[in-house]
Design a protein around this motif. Structure first.
Motif, PDB file in Angstrom:
ATOM      1  N   UNK A 269      28.400  40.566  38.766  1.00 44.79           N
ATOM      2  CA  UNK A 269      28.926  39.987  39.998  1.00 44.79           C
ATOM      3  C   UNK A 269      29.994  40.904  40.591  1.00 44.79           C
ATOM      4  N   UNK A 270      29.882  41.147  41.899  1.00 43.62           N
ATOM      5  CA  UNK A 270      30.940  41.848  42.630  1.00 43.62           C
ATOM      6  C   UNK A 270      31.734  40.799  43.409  1.00 43.62           C
ATOM      7  N   UNK A 271      33.051  40.730  43.157  1.00 41.63           N
ATOM      8  CA  UNK A 271      33.887  39.816  43.931  1.00 41.63           C
ATOM      9  C   UNK A 271      34.550  40.603  45.052  1.00 41.63           C
ATOM     10  N   UNK A 272      34.338  40.134  46.275  1.00 38.76           N
ATOM     11  CA  UNK A 272      34.954  40.782  47.429  1.00 38.76           C
ATOM     12  C   UNK A 272      35.474  39.692  48.356  1.00 38.76           C
ATOM     13  N   UNK A 273      36.255  38.809  47.785  1.00 35.39           N
ATOM     14  CA  UNK A 273      36.798  37.701  48.559  1.00 35.39           C
ATOM     15  C   UNK A 273      38.287  37.884  48.721  1.00 35.39           C
ATOM     16  N   UNK A 274      38.822  37.324  49.786  1.00 36.38           N
ATOM     17  CA  UNK A 274      40.267  37.282  49.926  1.00 36.38           C
ATOM     18  C   UNK A 274      40.821  36.386  48.825  1.00 36.38           C
ATOM     19  N   UNK A 275      42.005  36.730  48.394  1.00 32.51           N
ATOM     20  CA  UNK A 275      42.603  35.995  47.283  1.00 32.51           C
ATOM     21  C   UNK A 275      42.810  34.532  47.594  1.00 32.51           C
ATOM     22  N   UNK A 276      42.660  33.714  46.597  1.00 35.48           N
ATOM     23  CA  UNK A 276      42.882  32.283  46.763  1.00 35.48           C
ATOM     24  C   UNK A 276      42.480  31.584  45.474  1.00 35.48           C
ATOM     25  N   UNK A 277      42.576  30.286  45.462  1.00 32.37           N
ATOM     26  CA  UNK A 277      42.223  29.536  44.248  1.00 32.37           C
ATOM     27  C   UNK A 277      40.772  29.761  43.828  1.00 32.37           C
ATOM     28  N   UNK A 278      39.890  30.031  44.792  1.00 33.43           N
ATOM     29  CA  UNK A 278      38.480  30.209  44.447  1.00 33.43           C
ATOM     30  C   UNK A 278      38.285  31.384  43.507  1.00 33.43           C
ATOM     31  N   UNK A 279      39.107  32.397  43.665  1.00 39.22           N
ATOM     32  CA  UNK A 279      38.926  33.595  42.840  1.00 39.22           C
ATOM     33  C   UNK A 279      39.150  33.265  41.368  1.00 39.22           C
ATOM     34  N   UNK A 280      40.148  32.457  41.091  1.00 36.49           N
ATOM     35  CA  UNK A 280      40.432  32.098  39.703  1.00 36.49           C
ATOM     36  C   UNK A 280      39.289  31.269  39.139  1.00 36.49           C
ATOM     37  N   UNK A 281      38.800  30.317  39.935  1.00 31.25           N
ATOM     38  CA  UNK A 281      37.677  29.484  39.515  1.00 31.25           C
ATOM     39  C   UNK A 281      36.470  30.348  39.156  1.00 31.25           C
ATOM     40  N   UNK A 282      36.177  31.314  40.022  1.00 28.21           N
ATOM     41  CA  UNK A 282      35.026  32.179  39.794  1.00 28.21           C
ATOM     42  C   UNK A 282      35.204  32.994  38.524  1.00 28.21           C
ATOM     43  N   UNK A 283      36.362  33.603  38.365  1.00 23.44           N
ATOM     44  CA  UNK A 283      36.572  34.456  37.186  1.00 23.44           C
ATOM     45  C   UNK A 283      36.496  33.654  35.899  1.00 23.44           C
ATOM     46  N   UNK A 284      37.072  32.471  35.896  1.00 28.97           N
ATOM     47  CA  UNK A 284      37.025  31.669  34.675  1.00 28.97           C
ATOM     48  C   UNK A 284      35.591  31.279  34.348  1.00 28.97           C
ATOM     49  N   UNK A 285      34.807  30.958  35.387  1.00 32.29           N
ATOM     50  CA  UNK A 285      33.408  30.602  35.141  1.00 32.29           C
ATOM     51  C   UNK A 285      32.624  31.806  34.634  1.00 32.29           C
ATOM     52  N   UNK A 286      32.849  32.969  35.223  1.00 28.84           N
ATOM     53  CA  UNK A 286      32.120  34.168  34.792  1.00 28.84           C
ATOM     54  C   UNK A 286      32.471  34.524  33.353  1.00 28.84           C
ATOM     55  N   UNK A 287      33.749  34.369  33.008  1.00 32.24           N
ATOM     56  CA  UNK A 287      34.136  34.663  31.631  1.00 32.24           C
ATOM     57  C   UNK A 287      33.483  33.685  30.672  1.00 32.24           C
ATOM     58  N   UNK A 288      33.457  32.413  31.056  1.00 39.09           N
ATOM     59  CA  UNK A 288      32.852  31.406  30.176  1.00 39.09           C
ATOM     60  C   UNK A 288      31.366  31.679  29.974  1.00 39.09           C
ATOM     61  N   UNK A 289      30.697  32.264  30.966  1.00 42.06           N
ATOM     62  CA  UNK A 289      29.272  32.546  30.862  1.00 42.06           C
ATOM     63  C   UNK A 289      28.975  33.979  30.459  1.00 42.06           C
ATOM     64  N   UNK A 290      30.005  34.722  30.055  1.00 41.63           N
ATOM     65  CA  UNK A 290      29.817  36.106  29.601  1.00 41.63           C
ATOM     66  C   UNK A 290      29.161  36.991  30.652  1.00 41.63           C
ATOM     67  N   UNK A 291      29.524  36.789  31.910  1.00 42.19           N
ATOM     68  CA  UNK A 291      28.992  37.630  32.982  1.00 42.19           C
ATOM     69  C   UNK A 291      30.009  38.714  33.321  1.00 42.19           C
ATOM     70  N   UNK A 292      29.602  39.983  33.310  1.00 43.36           N
ATOM     71  CA  UNK A 292      30.538  41.041  33.697  1.00 43.36           C
ATOM     72  C   UNK A 292      30.743  41.037  35.210  1.00 43.36           C
ATOM     73  N   UNK A 293      31.933  41.436  35.655  1.00 52.09           N
ATOM     74  CA  UNK A 293      32.188  41.454  37.100  1.00 52.09           C
ATOM     75  C   UNK A 293      33.190  42.534  37.453  1.00 52.09           C
ATOM     76  N   UNK A 294      33.248  42.847  38.725  1.00 51.35           N
ATOM     77  CA  UNK A 294      34.265  43.753  39.271  1.00 51.35           C
ATOM     78  C   UNK A 294      34.888  43.065  40.475  1.00 51.35           C
ATOM     79  N   UNK A 295      36.215  43.044  40.491  1.00 52.95           N
ATOM     80  CA  UNK A 295      36.956  42.418  41.587  1.00 52.95           C
ATOM     81  C   UNK A 295      37.608  43.510  42.440  1.00 52.95           C
TER      82      UNK A 295
END
Lengths: 395, 91
Positions: A269-295
Motif C-alpha cells: 500500500x502507498x499512503x499519499x493522504x494528508x495527515x489526519x486521524x485516518x492515517x493512524x487507522x490505516x497504519x494500524x490496520x495494515x500492521x495488524x494484517x502484515x501488509x507492507x506500506x510506504x507513507x
C-alpha cells in the motif's frame, strides 16, 4: 498467446526489440510496413507472411525458406520485377483474411536458422531498392504490438523492459494487488510510475473530485473540458492510464473504519493522504494484517521570498515497523488551516516525493540494490540533502 | 532539557550561536540545540497538541547533515548551522 510466444522466442523478441512491426495471426508470422518499389517506381508498404513453426511455447527452426507477400508485385528501383526471388504468383488466399500477390523463395545454403534471420533477409531484399528512391523509408518503425486480455497487464508489449533485458528483474514487481490511498499530487505521480510496472491489479482510493488546482499537481495535462466535468479523481486517473494497462480499479471512497478491511488483501500500500486521524487507522490496520506500506508527506514553507521544506518517505514492512512509532516518524495530527498551513505543494515536490516512494518500494522487492535497508528517507530542498535513517540491519 | 532559545535582542554576545530555522536567522545561547527548541522556534504556538515534526539540519559542528526526533539534540557551529522544521503531512 502471441505475446507469450514472442517473449519466449528470442528470434521473435529480437524482431520486436529492433522495431519491426510484428504480428502473429492465424499461426502465421507477419512483418508489416515493409518498404518496396512498385512497377510504377513508387515506394509502397507491404507485409511478409511466413508459416510459424513452434515447439512447445517457443519457435523452432523455420519449416521452409519460402514466404508470402501481401502488396503489389515488388520491383527494383527501375521498375523491373524482382524475378530472382518471386516464386508463385497469386492471388493466394492465406489464413487470417489475407491475400498474397506472390510468394518468395530465396534459400541460403543451409536454410534460415531462425525467424529473425528469415524475416530480416527478405525485408532487406525488398527495402534496398525502396531506399534507393527514398532513403528515409525503413521497415523498422517500433510500432506497438497489441496484447490479448489474458496475456499481459499492458495493452501493448513492454519493449522497454525487453530491449534492456531486465524482464526477469521486472517480474519481481508483479504483485497481485497494490493500493494507492489518495490520488492528490503525490498519489497521482505514484500512479504514473507504478502503472508502468507489471503489477496485476492497481487499486486507487480517493473520494474527491478533480478540481482545477489539482491539474497543476498531476502528471499529464487535463483539458478544460475534463476539468469542467469535475470527474472523481479515481475515475479520471483510471481513464487516463487505461490506454496503457488493464486492471485499474477506481474506488471513489476515503478509507475509514467501515471499509479499511479492503486493504487486508493488498500486497503493498502507498499512503499519499494528508495527515489526519485516518492515517493512524490505516497504519494500524495494515500492521495488524502484515501488509507492507510506504507513507509520504511533505511540508513546505515560504521564507525570504523562496520556498523551503522537507519531503518525507517512510517505509514499513512486517520485518521492520517499530521505527514509525518509536521515532515519531509520522505525525497523525491534523493542522487547522491557519498561517502555518497554506498547504503549499508544488508539482515537482509531489513528483519527487512519489519517486522516492516508488524507488524505495522497488528496493524492498529486490528490483534495485538496497545495501543499507533504510526505512526513513527525507529530502530537504534548501540544502538538496537526501537523508537516510532507520536501517533494518542496525543491532 | 536545555533552556529555551533566546531570540536576537541585539546584544550580540560573543558566546551566542547563530543558527537558521526555516530560513530565518536565530541566536541561541547554547552550543547544544534540541528538537524541542527548534520546534518552538519554528512554531511558537503549537499548531496541534499531538503534532510531530520532521527536523533536518545541515552544517552542524560534527556532522554535515542529519535529523532530530523528540529528545535528540545536536551541537551547532558558531554560525551557519541550518535547520528545517516542518509538519510533513501533505500529499
Amino acid at each position: 498467446m502471441s505475446s507469450t510466444l514472442v517473449s519466449r522466442s528470442p528470434d521473435l523478441q529480437r524482431l520486436v526489440d529492433e522495431g519491426y512491426q510484428v504480428e502473429i495471426r492465424a499461426s502465421q508470422l507477419l512483418v508489416h510496413h515493409v518498404p518496396y518499389v512498385t512497377a510504377a517506381r513508387a515506394v509502397a508498404y507491404g507485409a511478409l507472411v511466413s508459416e510459424l513453426t513452434t515447439e512447445g511455447a517457443s519457435t523452432s527452426r523455420p519449416g521452409t525458406h519460402e514466404l508470402y507477400f501481401v502488396g503489389e508485385i515488388p520491383c527494383d528501383q527501375h521498375g523491373r520485377e524482382l524475378s530472382k526471388i518471386i516464386n508463385q504468383r497469386g492471388p493466394i488466399a492465406l489464413g487470417g483474411g489475407l491475400t498474397a500477390s506472390c510468394s518468395f523463395s530465396s534459400k541460403p545454403v543451409d536454410g534460415y536458422p531462425n525467424y529473425y534471420a528469415k524475416m530480416t533477409s527478405y525485408v532487406n531484399m525488398l527495402q534496398g531498392d525502396a531506399k534507393a528512391i527514398d532513403p528515409i523509408v525503413d521497415a523498422v518503425n517500433f510500432a506497438p504490438l497489441a496484447t490479448a486480455e489474458d496475456e499481459s497487464v499492458f495493452r501493448y508489449l513492454d519493449s522497454a523492459t525487453s530491449r534492456a533485458r531486465i524482464g526477469a528483474i521486472s517480474e519481481r514487481l508483479a504483485l497481485t494487488n497494490v493500493a494507492i490511498i489518495g490520488l492528490g499530487g503525490t498519489g497521482s505521480y505514484i500512479l504514473d510510475l507504478i502503472a508502468k510496472t507489471p503489477i496485476e491489479h492497481i487499486h486507487m482510493f480517493d473520494g474527491d473530485r478533480l478540481k482545477t488546482h489539482n491539474a497543476f499537481r498531476a502528471p499529464g495535462a487535463a483539458s478544460i473540458e475534463e476539468l469542467t466535468a469535475a470527474p472523481l479523481k479515481v475515475d479520471y486517473f483510471r481513464d487516463k492510464y487505461s490506454p496503457l494497462r488493464r486492471n485499474l480499479h477506481a474506488h471513489p471512497e476515503f478509507i475509514h473504519a467501515g471499509n479499511v478491511q479492503m486493504l487486508a488483501e493488498m500486497n503493498f500500500v502507498f499512503l499519499a493522504v494528508d495527515t489526519g486521524p485516518a492515517k493512524k487507522l490505516i497504519m494500524e490496520a495494515l500492521e495488524a494484517d502484515d501488509v507492507p506500506f510506504i507513507d509520504t508527506g511533505m511540508g513546505l514553507y515560504e521564507a525570504g521570498g523562496a520556498l523551503g521544506g522537507i519531503l518525507r518517505t517512510t517505509a514499513s514492512t512486517p520485518a521492520y515497523r517499530r521505527h514509525i512509532w518509536d521515532n515519531n516518524r509520522v505525525s497523525f495530527a491534523r493542522l487547522e488551516d491557519d498561517e502555518y498551513d497554506r498547504n503549499i505543494q508544488v508539482a515537482d515536490m509531489n513528483a519527487m516525493n512519489a519517486v522516492l516512494a516508488v524507488i524505495k518500494w522497488k528496493k524492498l522487492l529486490g528490483f534495485y540494490q538496497d545495501t543499507e535497508n533504510e526505512h526513513s528517507i527525507s529530502y530537504t530542498v534548501g540544502g538538496n540533502d537526501l537523508l537516510n535513517e532507520d536501517f533494518r540491519n542496525d543491532t | 532539557m536545555s533552556d529555551e532559545a533566546q531570540s536576537d535582542d541585539g546584544r550580540g554576545r560573543s558566546d551566542d550561536f547563530e543558527i537558521v530555522v526555516n530560513g530565518s536567522p536565530v541566536t541561541v545561547e547554547s552550543e547544544t540545540v534540541t528538537y524541542e527548541q527548534v520546534v518552538s522556534i519554528a512554531f511558537p504556538t503549537p499548531p496541534a497538541p499531538d503534532a510531530t515534526f520532521s527536523v533536518t539540519f545541515r552544517k552542524a559542528k560534527h556532522c554535515e547533515k542529519g535529523s532530530l526526533v523528540a529528545g535528540q539534540s545536536v551541537e551547532v557551529k558558531k554560525k551557519g548551522t541550518t535547520f528545517d522544521v516542518v509538519h510533513t503531512g501533505k500529499s
